[in-house]
Design a protein around this motif. Structure first.
Motif, PDB file in Angstrom:
ATOM      1  N   GLN B  37       0.824  -1.213   0.000  1.00  0.00           N
ATOM      2  CA  GLN B  37       0.000   0.000   0.000  1.00  0.00           C
ATOM      3  C   GLN B  37       0.847   1.248   0.000  1.00  0.00           C
ATOM      4  O   GLN B  37       1.816   1.355   0.736  1.00  0.00           O
ATOM      5  CB  GLN B  37      -0.899   0.001   1.228  1.00  0.00           C
ATOM      6  N   GLY B  38       0.445   2.205  -0.818  1.00  0.00           N
ATOM      7  CA  GLY B  38       1.165   3.459  -0.894  1.00  0.00           C
ATOM      8  C   GLY B  38       0.493   4.552  -0.095  1.00  0.00           C
ATOM      9  O   GLY B  38      -0.356   4.295   0.763  1.00  0.00           O
ATOM     10  N   PRO B  43      -5.323   4.161   0.069  1.00  0.00           N
ATOM     11  CA  PRO B  43      -3.918   4.001  -0.312  1.00  0.00           C
ATOM     12  C   PRO B  43      -3.753   3.685  -1.795  1.00  0.00           C
ATOM     13  O   PRO B  43      -4.445   2.827  -2.327  1.00  0.00           O
ATOM     14  CB  PRO B  43      -3.464   2.809   0.534  1.00  0.00           C
ATOM     15  N   ALA B  44      -2.867   4.380  -2.447  1.00  0.00           N
ATOM     16  CA  ALA B  44      -2.613   4.156  -3.864  1.00  0.00           C
ATOM     17  C   ALA B  44      -1.830   2.861  -4.036  1.00  0.00           C
ATOM     18  O   ALA B  44      -1.037   2.501  -3.173  1.00  0.00           O
ATOM     19  CB  ALA B  44      -1.808   5.322  -4.421  1.00  0.00           C
ATOM     20  N   PRO B  45      -2.073   2.146  -5.134  1.00  0.00           N
ATOM     21  CA  PRO B  45      -1.256   0.973  -5.412  1.00  0.00           C
ATOM     22  C   PRO B  45       0.193   1.381  -5.676  1.00  0.00           C
ATOM     23  O   PRO B  45       0.449   2.502  -6.116  1.00  0.00           O
ATOM     24  CB  PRO B  45      -1.880   0.361  -6.665  1.00  0.00           C
ATOM     25  N   VAL B  58       6.922   3.627  -7.149  1.00  0.00           N
ATOM     26  CA  VAL B  58       6.129   4.853  -7.314  1.00  0.00           C
ATOM     27  C   VAL B  58       4.645   4.589  -7.088  1.00  0.00           C
ATOM     28  O   VAL B  58       4.200   3.451  -7.083  1.00  0.00           O
ATOM     29  CB  VAL B  58       6.290   5.439  -8.735  1.00  0.00           C
ATOM     30  N   SER B  59       3.885   5.674  -6.902  1.00  0.00           N
ATOM     31  CA  SER B  59       2.423   5.624  -6.917  1.00  0.00           C
ATOM     32  C   SER B  59       1.932   6.812  -7.718  1.00  0.00           C
ATOM     33  O   SER B  59       2.497   7.900  -7.627  1.00  0.00           O
ATOM     34  CB  SER B  59       1.843   5.741  -5.504  1.00  0.00           C
ATOM     35  N   VAL B  60       0.872   6.594  -8.493  1.00  0.00           N
ATOM     36  CA  VAL B  60       0.237   7.725  -9.163  1.00  0.00           C
ATOM     37  C   VAL B  60      -0.712   8.365  -8.165  1.00  0.00           C
ATOM     38  O   VAL B  60      -1.522   7.688  -7.535  1.00  0.00           O
ATOM     39  CB  VAL B  60      -0.534   7.246 -10.411  1.00  0.00           C
ATOM     40  N   ILE B  61      -0.559   9.658  -7.987  1.00  0.00           N
ATOM     41  CA  ILE B  61      -1.397  10.353  -7.005  1.00  0.00           C
ATOM     42  C   ILE B  61      -2.051  11.574  -7.641  1.00  0.00           C
ATOM     43  O   ILE B  61      -1.632  12.026  -8.704  1.00  0.00           O
ATOM     44  CB  ILE B  61      -0.573  10.825  -5.780  1.00  0.00           C
ATOM     45  N   ALA B  62      -3.070  12.101  -7.001  1.00  0.00           N
ATOM     46  CA  ALA B  62      -3.694  13.330  -7.470  1.00  0.00           C
ATOM     47  C   ALA B  62      -2.738  14.480  -7.206  1.00  0.00           C
ATOM     48  O   ALA B  62      -2.137  14.568  -6.135  1.00  0.00           O
ATOM     49  CB  ALA B  62      -5.005  13.547  -6.736  1.00  0.00           C
ATOM     50  N   ALA B  63      -2.580  15.340  -8.189  1.00  0.00           N
ATOM     51  CA  ALA B  63      -1.593  16.412  -8.054  1.00  0.00           C
ATOM     52  C   ALA B  63      -2.079  17.548  -7.165  1.00  0.00           C
ATOM     53  O   ALA B  63      -1.305  18.398  -6.744  1.00  0.00           O
ATOM     54  CB  ALA B  63      -1.223  16.939  -9.426  1.00  0.00           C
ATOM     55  N   ASP B  64      -3.376  17.563  -6.877  1.00  0.00           N
ATOM     56  CA  ASP B  64      -3.910  18.736  -6.170  1.00  0.00           C
ATOM     57  C   ASP B  64      -4.170  18.474  -4.698  1.00  0.00           C
ATOM     58  O   ASP B  64      -4.941  19.167  -4.057  1.00  0.00           O
ATOM     59  CB  ASP B  64      -5.200  19.210  -6.853  1.00  0.00           C
ATOM     60  N   ARG B  65      -3.525  17.471  -4.183  1.00  0.00           N
ATOM     61  CA  ARG B  65      -3.765  17.168  -2.780  1.00  0.00           C
ATOM     62  C   ARG B  65      -2.464  17.375  -1.997  1.00  0.00           C
ATOM     63  O   ARG B  65      -1.416  16.903  -2.402  1.00  0.00           O
ATOM     64  CB  ARG B  65      -4.217  15.716  -2.659  1.00  0.00           C
ATOM     65  N   ALA B  66      -2.562  18.081  -0.898  1.00  0.00           N
ATOM     66  CA  ALA B  66      -1.364  18.268  -0.073  1.00  0.00           C
ATOM     67  C   ALA B  66      -0.994  16.932   0.565  1.00  0.00           C
ATOM     68  O   ALA B  66      -1.850  16.146   0.925  1.00  0.00           O
ATOM     69  CB  ALA B  66      -1.630  19.304   1.005  1.00  0.00           C
TER      70      ALA B  66
END
Lengths: 137, 265
Positions: B37-38, B43-45, B58-66
């Motif tokens: 879990q990321g 949790p992002a894969p 790595v994990s792909v995450i939303a760019a607009d979240r602190a």
């Protein structure tokens, strides 16, 4: 040869082995140690906002000194009171109080962090650096 | 601070709204378990980006979240520490985010391929451990007052004066205590480092992060010698009686030992 990565869950480590990292331990480690990506990457860096804590403690400050002196004072009171009669009860009470007063700055920092993050603003948080116990001499 | 800015259509988010969070760098033959879990909620894969003989976790995450919730911090540490127990890993400091997977492969991995591959090789079979010790405040002060005449005098002076008249004495007593902690900390740190000498391949004393910190030392050691480490720390802790408590953390990713020439800046 292929090696699989295990998520470090409760299963890792034998019983009686090393203790697992608390939030304070993690903060001590991952916020100012490890490779700094800026040293390697310039073009594709994303400046994402971080809500983190500056957990460093400046040990020597007047505030710290006064807190230490206060701890001695509490100890004295505890000793006197126990001479005066109510040993067990008072002992318990004061050691409890002493404990909460001398609780870790980091623990406090961890709590601060939780507080911050529990204010429900899931979308855009302002980059917030919380300085805890950071007195300049 | 923001009142409301509703952009919560996570499903059809355009590409630019996502970014790639980088945890660390591993040898290229590493596979991530599906259950890993990321960061993020949920949790992002965790995925790998390969380049030559190395790969990035790595994990792909939303760019607009602190970033930076306690869960984020724990997830970063757990993934890397879990990895370090079985394969070498170069941990990145929390918060490393790049635009997309291609740039991770090209800009991060390809550009520094040999440097990273070499560092990973050097870490083979080893992991970081941290020894943390904390003084028992009450025991420390009781002992100081019984052994140190000046401390005793200051303490008496403080008790016999009204609060505003005793400020100087309180500061002097506090400073005396701070100095006593520091010199005891230096002595205890030296003892711990000396005793770990045969087991650790490298030692890195850390700055104290708490005023009652007795010992804060990171070390690099072979994972197969962990039992010996536990024994040493257990013995040191026993020797200290109630004076201080020692803990051993690890295996951890080698955060304290991955300074490369360029990263040191």
């Amino acid at each position: 040869m292929t090696t699989a990565i295990q998520p470090a869950g409760g299963a890792s480590g034998p019983p009686g082995g090393p203790s697992s990292s608390s939030l304070a331990d993690v903060i001590d480690t991952i916020l100012d140690k490890g490779l700094v990506i800026d040293a390697y990457v310039r073009l594709s860096l994303v400046g994402i906002e971080l809500v983190t804590i500056d957990a460093r403690v400046v040990i020597a400050s007047v505030d710290t000194y006064l807190r230490f002196a206060e701890a001695v004072n509490r100890l004295d009171i505890a000793n006197e009171d126990s001479k005066a009669g109510l040993p067990d009860l008072v002992d318990d009470v004061t050691s409890g109080a002493a404990k909460s007063k001398t609780q870790g700055v980091l623990d406090a920092a961890g709590e601060k962090l939780s507080d911050l993050l529990n204010q429900k603003q899931p979308q855009r948080q302002k980059a917030t650096r919380v300085r805890s116990q950071r007195e300049d001499r | 601070m923001t009142t409301s800015q509703e952009t919560k259509d996570g499903a059809d988010r355009p590409q630019a709204d996502s970014a790639v969070y980088v945890y660390g760098i591993v040898p290229g033959d590493v596979e991530v378990e599906e259950s890993a879990q990321g960061i993020g909620d949920p949790p992002a894969p965790v995925e790998t980006v390969h380049e030559g003989d190395i790969a990035a976790l790595v994990s792909v995450i939303a760019a607009d979240r602190a970033l930076g919730t306690p869960e984020d911090l724990q997830a970063h540490a757990k993934l890397l520490d879990g990895t370090a127990a079985v394969v070498p890993v170069l941990p990145l400091r929390f918060g490393a985010v790049m635009t997309d997977e291609d740039s991770v492969a090209e800009e991060l991995l390809r550009e520094h391929h040999d440097e990273f591959a070499q560092a990973l090789k050097a870490l083979e079979g080893q992991a970081e451990y941290v020894v943390k010790g904390r003084y028992d405040a009450e025991a420390f002060l009781t002992r100081l007052l019984s052994e140190n005449k000046q401390a005793r005098q200051l303490s008496d002076d403080i008790r016999n004066k009204p609060e505003d008249a005793s400020r100087n004495s309180r500061i002097a007593l506090g400073e005396l205590i701070a100095n006593a902690i520091e010199s005891m900390r230096n002595a205890d740190t030296k003892t711990v480092i000396d005793d770990l000498d045969g087991i650790a391949s490298q030692v890195n004393p850390r700055e104290p992060t708490h005023e009652w910190d007795a010992v804060h030392v990171a070390l690099l050691a072979k994972v197969e010698r962990q039992a010996e480490l536990e024994e040493v720390v257990g013995r040191l802790s026993e020797n200290a009686g109630g004076r201080m408590k020692l803990r051993l953390l690890g295996p951890l990713a080698a955060y304290d030992f991955v300074v490369t020439a360029r990263a040191q800046g």
